[in-house]
Write an enzyme that holds these catalytic residues in place. Structure first.
Site: not given
Length: 226
Positions: A27-28, A31
């Site tokens: 998820h990170e 980003h």
């Protein structure tokens, strides 16, 4: 998660922990990829352009996830370096994280879908592995919908700021300073006020709907087939 260990369900604890490590990390990472693509050198300078999941995790955040069921990880970004409108660029960076969870859920769902279609036999797989795939779908979908809630500091609020008219976004921006208390209230108040829906009750129908699409059966019926 700690309740799995207290109940002696070691395999469920390990499976959940492994799934969540990858769910949080990538998820990170998503980003970081989005910010880097938009011209922000910050994630790269912090060593976040890596497939190594552990560089994306926050130790204390993961410890709280295990002990309290509520954790976090953060990707350093700087919207002033990004091309285009800063609010819209940040919205693109924000939406990349939940999209990564959706992609991971789809990957975890693939063997379950093959079993459901009769192209793969559950009898050839140990039960813990089927649970691992099941949790991979369920937890990634839960994280996706949780992060899409329009509450600061979640991704959903940043996405909302990127699509609202500038004057309305400006009026809502001060909510960021109260984001953590609001988020904690949403998470923990239902435990003290039974009339309020908890996160499981609120997000569960959405998670189940996408689980059904990806796997081919609702969550409640999955293990009747597997």
């Amino acid at each position: 998660m700690i309740t799995y260990l207290l109940n002696g369900e070691v395999s469920l604890f390990i499976s959940s922990l492994v799934v969540l490590i990858f769910a949080f990390a990538y998820h990170e990472f998503a980003h970081a990829i989005a910010a880097d693509h938009l011209g922000d050198p910050t994630p790269r300078s912090f060593g976040r352009m890596s497939v190594n999941p552990f560089v994306h995790l926050d130790r204390f955040g993961m410890m709280m996830l295990v002990l309290a069921g509520f954790g976090w990880a953060v990707t350093p970004v700087n919207p002033s370096f990004m091309r285009g409108n800063p609010r819209q660029s940040m919205a693109l960076v924000a939406i990349a994280g939940p999209f990564a969870n959706l992609l991971m859920a789809a990957l975890f769902a693939l063997p379950l879908r093959l079993i459901q279609l009769g192209l793969l036999f559950a009898s050839l797989m140990p039960e813990w592995l089927i649970w691992f795939f099941f949790l991979g779908v369920q937890l990634n979908l839960f994280l996706m919908f949780f992060n899409l809630m329009p509450i600061p500091p979640l991704d959903g609020f940043t996405v909302l700021m990127g699509v609202l008219p500038p004057d309305l976004a400006y009026q809502l921006e001060p909510l960021r300073q109260y984001g953590l208390p609001i988020l904690l209230a949403v998470i923990f108040l239902p435990a003290f006020i039974p009339q309020l829906p908890g996160l499981i009750e609120f997000l569960g129908p959405m998670v189940n709907a996408i689980f059904h699409v990806l796997v081919g059966v609702p969550m409640s019926q999955a293990f009747l087939l597997f």
